[in-house]
Motif scaffolding. Structure first.
Motif, PDB file in Angstrom:
ATOM      1  N   ALA A 143       0.830  -1.208   0.000  1.00 21.67           N
ATOM      2  CA  ALA A 143       0.000   0.000   0.000  1.00 21.67           C
ATOM      3  C   ALA A 143       0.857   1.246   0.000  1.00 21.67           C
ATOM      4  N   MET A 144       1.983   1.223   0.728  1.00 20.77           N
ATOM      5  CA  MET A 144       2.820   2.416   0.823  1.00 20.77           C
ATOM      6  C   MET A 144       3.655   2.637  -0.432  1.00 20.77           C
ATOM      7  N   ILE A 145       3.677   1.658  -1.316  1.00 14.84           N
ATOM      8  CA  ILE A 145       4.315   1.856  -2.625  1.00 14.84           C
ATOM      9  C   ILE A 145       3.279   2.328  -3.638  1.00 14.84           C
ATOM     10  N   VAL A 146       2.117   1.666  -3.641  1.00 16.99           N
ATOM     11  CA  VAL A 146       1.096   1.935  -4.657  1.00 16.99           C
ATOM     12  C   VAL A 146       0.381   3.252  -4.401  1.00 16.99           C
ATOM     13  N   VAL A 147       0.012   3.513  -3.142  1.00 15.92           N
ATOM     14  CA  VAL A 147      -0.806   4.691  -2.843  1.00 15.92           C
ATOM     15  C   VAL A 147      -0.091   6.000  -3.180  1.00 15.92           C
ATOM     16  N   PRO A 148       1.177   6.205  -2.772  1.00 19.70           N
ATOM     17  CA  PRO A 148       1.831   7.457  -3.188  1.00 19.70           C
ATOM     18  C   PRO A 148       1.904   7.607  -4.704  1.00 19.70           C
ATOM     19  N   LEU A 149       2.157   6.500  -5.423  1.00 19.95           N
ATOM     20  CA  LEU A 149       2.206   6.573  -6.884  1.00 19.95           C
ATOM     21  C   LEU A 149       0.857   6.977  -7.456  1.00 19.95           C
ATOM     22  N   LEU A 150      -0.217   6.394  -6.921  1.00 15.31           N
ATOM     23  CA  LEU A 150      -1.552   6.698  -7.430  1.00 15.31           C
ATOM     24  C   LEU A 150      -1.963   8.122  -7.087  1.00 15.31           C
ATOM     25  N   LEU A 151      -1.721   8.545  -5.845  1.00 18.53           N
ATOM     26  CA  LEU A 151      -2.081   9.910  -5.458  1.00 18.53           C
ATOM     27  C   LEU A 151      -1.269  10.933  -6.241  1.00 18.53           C
ATOM     28  N   ALA A 152       0.011  10.632  -6.466  1.00 19.12           N
ATOM     29  CA  ALA A 152       0.831  11.524  -7.285  1.00 19.12           C
ATOM     30  C   ALA A 152       0.307  11.556  -8.718  1.00 19.12           C
ATOM     31  N   GLY A 153      -0.130  10.388  -9.233  1.00 20.73           N
ATOM     32  CA  GLY A 153      -0.695  10.348 -10.571  1.00 20.73           C
ATOM     33  C   GLY A 153      -1.934  11.210 -10.690  1.00 20.73           C
ATOM     34  N   LEU A 154      -2.786  11.181  -9.665  1.00 21.55           N
ATOM     35  CA  LEU A 154      -3.970  12.039  -9.667  1.00 21.55           C
ATOM     36  C   LEU A 154      -3.578  13.510  -9.631  1.00 21.55           C
ATOM     37  N   SER A 155      -2.565  13.843  -8.832  1.00 23.13           N
ATOM     38  CA  SER A 155      -2.094  15.231  -8.771  1.00 23.13           C
ATOM     39  C   SER A 155      -1.480  15.671 -10.090  1.00 23.13           C
ATOM     40  N   MET A 156      -0.931  14.723 -10.853  1.00 21.26           N
ATOM     41  CA  MET A 156      -0.275  15.059 -12.112  1.00 21.26           C
ATOM     42  C   MET A 156      -1.247  15.526 -13.193  1.00 21.26           C
ATOM     43  N   LEU A 157      -2.538  15.276 -13.013  1.00 22.46           N
ATOM     44  CA  LEU A 157      -3.499  15.747 -14.010  1.00 22.46           C
ATOM     45  C   LEU A 157      -3.362  17.246 -14.251  1.00 22.46           C
ATOM     46  N   GLY A 158      -3.068  17.987 -13.167  1.00 18.04           N
ATOM     47  CA  GLY A 158      -2.927  19.441 -13.313  1.00 18.04           C
ATOM     48  C   GLY A 158      -1.770  19.831 -14.214  1.00 18.04           C
ATOM     49  N   PRO A 159      -0.527  19.506 -13.825  1.00 22.59           N
ATOM     50  CA  PRO A 159       0.602  19.892 -14.672  1.00 22.59           C
ATOM     51  C   PRO A 159       0.575  19.248 -16.052  1.00 22.59           C
ATOM     52  N   PHE A 160       0.073  18.021 -16.173  1.00 17.27           N
ATOM     53  CA  PHE A 160      -0.020  17.406 -17.499  1.00 17.27           C
ATOM     54  C   PHE A 160      -0.987  18.178 -18.389  1.00 17.27           C
ATOM     55  N   SER A 161      -2.090  18.642 -17.806  1.00 19.22           N
ATOM     56  CA  SER A 161      -3.060  19.403 -18.597  1.00 19.22           C
ATOM     57  C   SER A 161      -2.494  20.739 -19.052  1.00 19.22           C
ATOM     58  N   ILE A 162      -1.631  21.331 -18.234  1.00 16.75           N
ATOM     59  CA  ILE A 162      -1.070  22.644 -18.560  1.00 16.75           C
ATOM     60  C   ILE A 162       0.146  22.521 -19.469  1.00 16.75           C
ATOM     61  N   ASP A 163       1.062  21.625 -19.119  1.00 21.91           N
ATOM     62  CA  ASP A 163       2.391  21.633 -19.738  1.00 21.91           C
ATOM     63  C   ASP A 163       2.512  20.781 -21.001  1.00 21.91           C
ATOM     64  N   THR A 164       1.738  19.704 -21.100  1.00 22.78           N
ATOM     65  CA  THR A 164       1.886  18.829 -22.269  1.00 22.78           C
ATOM     66  C   THR A 164       1.608  19.555 -23.583  1.00 22.78           C
ATOM     67  N   PRO A 165       0.619  20.454 -23.660  1.00 23.36           N
ATOM     68  CA  PRO A 165       0.371  21.141 -24.939  1.00 23.36           C
ATOM     69  C   PRO A 165       1.370  22.246 -25.275  1.00 23.36           C
TER      70      PRO A 165
END
Length: 427
Positions: free
Chosen positions: A20-42
């Motif tokens: 859980a302590m490996i998967v959960v930080p990765l998943l929560l970080a992935g959810l947080s990444m929606l912001g910068p990915f939406s801004i920076d990828t284009p």
């Protein structure tokens, strides 16, 4: 010190505490990444998008500000909604709508059409970005919460560096809509991972009524607190000095530094290295250094870096590497070291309405970032010096807000513990 997940959380997620302590930080970080990915990828596609849609550079900035402003306007409601119906439904619904909006962006044939779907992206992305932060505080406390928040930030910190590089690569294999197809895929992947791996962390007995009155009441309680505003603006303004560079990246990299669409890495890698170093410092300091001292020294460091950045911008080498990116990278170290603790302080101010607290903070931060991208950036991107000066002013504003907070709450507080409440201090 290693982290371990509470047995109840690991049991609900059908994972061992270690997994859980490996998967959960990765998943929560992935959810947080929606912001910068939406801004920076284009970003690398701005020129091609502008040419296809027959608009100029200034109008293309609306692609950033439309997303940020809509994200900011919706952000007050994701958290209170998750306080009422649980974290999982809000995260799943937000990611699903984000995927649909990304498909709409890919099919856009005009700037107004693209902006409409960018607005829908902004309205939905907060379901994952905002609510995921409350999951940490739902499950963990004190230094352990700070360590996990720092670990998530370290992973999340990679996103702004990777996103424009991915965007540039995608442009080599297809036209600019392929970037938004990629974002749609990210949204659908997150829906699948949350459905499988993330249990509900907000039990029914702690939820607020699903009614307009209680939902707006929790937002009103948070927004009337002067104590909340001091800490929120300390975080938002200090990060704003860093975000000014992120939001202006197309102008900074291409126009001011004279580089191409594949060269965004020269700016984002030093910037994100700073974020990861700062987050690492925050995690190492948890339980060893008081939260107040950590934030104070981190913001002082960020301001010192901003002053250094202004000095470097006055030199003849201002628009050359590495001098142009030293200052932004060091600013990121300071803000990232302070940010996890500032977020936990905000979450602990209102234990029964953590969703409302993080939502209102995100609203203020995103509104500031949207105004920065749409209004401030055009005024300060004429030269490397004016950009550095604008960044320094924002970082100074964050430091002064924190100093104001220290003067009003002078009693030292243990790391992760709620600060003394000042019942008479409200707007």
């Amino acid at each position: 010190m290693p982290l371990s997940a509470p047995a109840s959380f690991a049991g609900k997620s059908r994972m061992s505490p270690q997994t859980a302590m490996i998967v959960v930080p990765l998943l929560l970080a992935g959810l947080s990444m929606l912001g910068p990915f939406s801004i920076d990828t284009p970003f690398p596609a701005f020129k091609k998008m502008g040419a296809d849609l027959d608009v100029g550079t200034d109008q293309m900035q609306l692609v950033v500000s439309a997303y940020l402003l809509s994200f900011g306007l919706m952000s007050p409601f994701h958290g209170p909604l998750s306080d009422a119906i649980g974290r999982r439904p809000v995260i799943l619904g937000g990611c699903a709508v984000f995927a649909v909006a990304s498909i709409g962006c890919a099919f856009s044939t005009s700037l107004p059409m693209l902006l409409c779907f960018r607005v829908l992206q902004g309205l939905s992305a907060g379901g994952g970005v905002i609510v995921s932060r409350t999951v940490i505080r739902d499950v963990f406390e004190g230094p352990q919460a700070q360590r996990l928040m720092s670990r998530v930030m370290m992973i999340f910190g990679v996103a702004p560096a990777v996103a424009p590089i991915i965007g540039g690569f995608l442009l080599q294999v297809g036209p600019w809509p392929v970037i938004f197809w990629f974002l749609a895929g990210v949204g659908l992947l997150l829906v699948a991972l949350v459905a499988v791996a993330l249990p509900e962390t907000h039990p029914v007995e702690r939820r607020t009524p699903l009614a307009v009155g209680p939902l707006l009441g929790s937002l009103g309680e948070v927004s009337r607190s002067v104590r909340f505003h001091r800490v929120a603006w300390a975080a938002a303004l200090s990060f704003g000095g860093q975000f000014l560079y992120i939001g202006s990246a197309p102008i900074f990299v291409i126009d001011l530094l004279g580089m191409g669409e594949l060269d965004f890495w020269v700016f984002f890698i030093p910037m994100i290295a700073g974020v990861m170093i700062g987050a690492f410092i925050s995690g190492r300091a948890a339980g060893r250094v008081s939260g107040r001292s950590l934030v104070t020294w981190s913001l002082l460091f960020a301001f010192g870096a901003a002053v250094l950045n202004v000095v470097l911008a006055l030199l003849p080498t201002a628009a050359e590497l590495p001098y142009a990116v030293i200052g932004p990278g060091l600013i990121a170290v300071g803000t990232a070291a302070a940010y996890p603790t500032l977020q936990l302080v905000l979450l602990d101010m209102f234990p029964r309405s953590r969703g409302a607290s993080v939502s209102m903070f995100t609203f203020f931060a995103l509104l500031l970032n949207g105004i920065t991208a749409a209004v401030v950036a055009p005024w300060v991107t004429h030269s490397v010096f004016t950009l550095a000066l604008g960044s320094a002013v924002l970082v100074l504003g964050g430091l002064l807000s924190w100093v104001w907070h220290l003067r009003r709450v002078p009693v030292p507080v243990p790391v992760g513990a709620p600060e003394p409440i000042e019942p008479t201090e409200s707007l």
